[in-house]
Design a protein around this motif. Structure first.
Motif, PDB file in Angstrom:
ATOM      1  N   ARG A  53      21.576  47.735 -75.323  1.00 49.99           N
ATOM      2  CA  ARG A  53      21.851  47.090 -73.930  1.00 49.99           C
ATOM      3  C   ARG A  53      20.951  47.846 -72.735  1.00 49.99           C
ATOM      4  O   ARG A  53      20.466  47.116 -71.825  1.00 49.99           O
ATOM      5  CB  ARG A  53      23.370  47.532 -73.513  1.00 49.99           C
ATOM      6  N   PHE A  54      20.466  48.985 -72.994  1.00 45.26           N
ATOM      7  CA  PHE A  54      19.556  49.296 -72.154  1.00 45.26           C
ATOM      8  C   PHE A  54      18.076  48.617 -72.296  1.00 45.26           C
ATOM      9  O   PHE A  54      17.769  48.406 -70.927  1.00 45.26           O
ATOM     10  CB  PHE A  54      19.049  50.911 -72.583  1.00 45.26           C
ATOM     11  N   ALA A  55      17.693  48.221 -73.485  1.00 49.48           N
ATOM     12  CA  ALA A  55      16.424  47.617 -73.732  1.00 49.48           C
ATOM     13  C   ALA A  55      16.670  46.219 -72.928  1.00 49.48           C
ATOM     14  O   ALA A  55      15.696  45.539 -72.262  1.00 49.48           O
ATOM     15  CB  ALA A  55      16.041  47.401 -74.999  1.00 49.48           C
ATOM     16  N   GLN A  56      17.875  45.459 -72.928  1.00 44.97           N
ATOM     17  CA  GLN A  56      18.002  44.143 -72.577  1.00 44.97           C
ATOM     18  C   GLN A  56      18.202  44.183 -70.988  1.00 44.97           C
ATOM     19  O   GLN A  56      17.422  43.438 -70.200  1.00 44.97           O
ATOM     20  CB  GLN A  56      19.144  43.553 -73.006  1.00 44.97           C
ATOM     21  N   ALA A  57      18.550  45.362 -70.461  1.00 43.86           N
ATOM     22  CA  ALA A  57      18.648  45.434 -69.016  1.00 43.86           C
ATOM     23  C   ALA A  57      17.285  45.831 -68.487  1.00 43.86           C
ATOM     24  O   ALA A  57      17.037  45.150 -67.293  1.00 43.86           O
ATOM     25  CB  ALA A  57      19.725  46.625 -68.667  1.00 43.86           C
TER      26      ALA A  57
END
Length: 333
Positions: free
Chosen positions: A87-91
């Motif tokens: 989720r961090f990478a997608q954000a």
């Protein structure tokens, strides 16, 4: 060219350190962030690498505790049940690689990608030793016009210590995997109980008890080769080299059967080996995937859902494997 740092979450573990060293050797100027829950341990690993920094990672925080620190790509070395790193990478819109989820655990990561398909590149990295089977197998497959069967026999020496994260992965996978995925006469089937018990023949000819296992390699090789029979077998015990009185090794025996480019029957058997065991191969695979994701080697990868073998050039892999002491051995059929 100036790059934002590549973040290794769990980079202070055995596999993470190995991958970081291989990446550092190939790209001395690439900045690295070695992330972990123990800042002191992460900083100690970073100090060994040059142009690297240790950072504390907090999986409960949306920013992983990094604030607005720039990151170019993220590699994850342990099972993140909350998919916080993804989720961090997608954000952030940065590429992501994880190497721990089993084939039966693929749902959360795939669903996260499907809900944000244009956010970032997502690599499902749990091919056996991150491409050590699939990449050489696909190189050997070039000799065939059709492939009927693919059989993989992987052997881990029981003294090959993989570190806490690796041991936890193996314990979890063997406990939670409901069955082993195979392809039999073109059908995807799950084998359980006695049907998942088998054996392998090691390089020195010793027959060893084994279990049918299902890393992502089964999906990769079935789709790429269109073979009607695909099976992955895993044995844990004394490796051939240790039986000879030498240091332990890891062995991956790849057996392909079909027809050659002239339409004649063909069988190719080869073994991928490394005298350092499983960790150097895993580290090499991670390093080569991260090179692509961060744009350090060839053109950066676009958004999408990938397996490692799709991002690694087979000839380059073979050269790099030999450079770190591994080899691909041809075997008699």
């Amino acid at each position: 060219m100036t790059h934002d740092p590549i973040l290794f979450v769990g980079g202070s573990g055995i596999v993470g350190r190995q991958a970081a060293r291989y990446l550092r050797d190939a790209h001395p100027e690439a900045p690295l962030l070695i992330g972990g829950r123990d800042l002191g341990r992460a900083s100690a690993v970073a100090a060994e690498l040059r142009n690297a920094e240790g950072v504390a990672v907090d999986l409960s925080a949306p920013d992983l505790g990094l604030g607005d620190r720039p990151v170019s790509a993220l590699a994850l070395f342990f099972k993140d049940d909350a998919i916080a790193c993804l989720r961090f990478a997608q954000a952030r819109g940065i590429p992501y690689l994880s190497i721990s989820s089993g084939v039966h655990e693929i749902g959360p990561e795939v669903a996260a990608y499907m809900h944000a398909p244009n956010a970032s590149a997502v690599v499902l990295g749990a091919e056996w030793l991150v491409g050590a089977t699939t990449v050489p197998a696909m190189l050997a497959a070039r000799e065939f016009s059709t492939i009927d069967s693919v059989r993989i026999s992987a052997i881990i020496d029981d003294e090959d210590v993989g570190g806490a994260a690796t041991d936890a992965d193996m314990e979890r996978l063997t406990r939670t995997m409901p069955a082993a995925l195979t392809v039999e006469d073109g059908d995807y089937l799950w084998r359980t109980g006695d049907g998942a018990q088998t054996s392998v023949i090691a390089l020195d000819g010793t027959r060893m008890p084994a279990d049918v296992f299902s890393p992502y390699d089964v999906l990769v090789l079935a789709n790429e080769t269109r073979a009607r029979d695909v099976e992955f077998r895993l044995a844990v015990g004394e490796s051939s080299s240790r039986r000879r009185g030498e240091p332990l090794s890891t062995e991956i025996i790849v057996d392909l059967s079909g027809t050659d480019l002239a339409g004649q029957p063909l069988q190719v058997r080869q073994a991928v080996v490394h005298p350092g065991g499983q960790m150097p191969l895993t580290g090499l695979g991670v390093a080569m995937v991260m090179e692509r994701l961060a744009g350090l080697q060839n053109q950066a990868v676009g958004v999408g859902l990938y397996f490692p073998f799709q991002l690694v050039d087979p000839e380059t892999y073979q050269r790099r494997l030999e450079a770190i002491g591994g080899s691909i051995l041809p075997l008699q059929g």
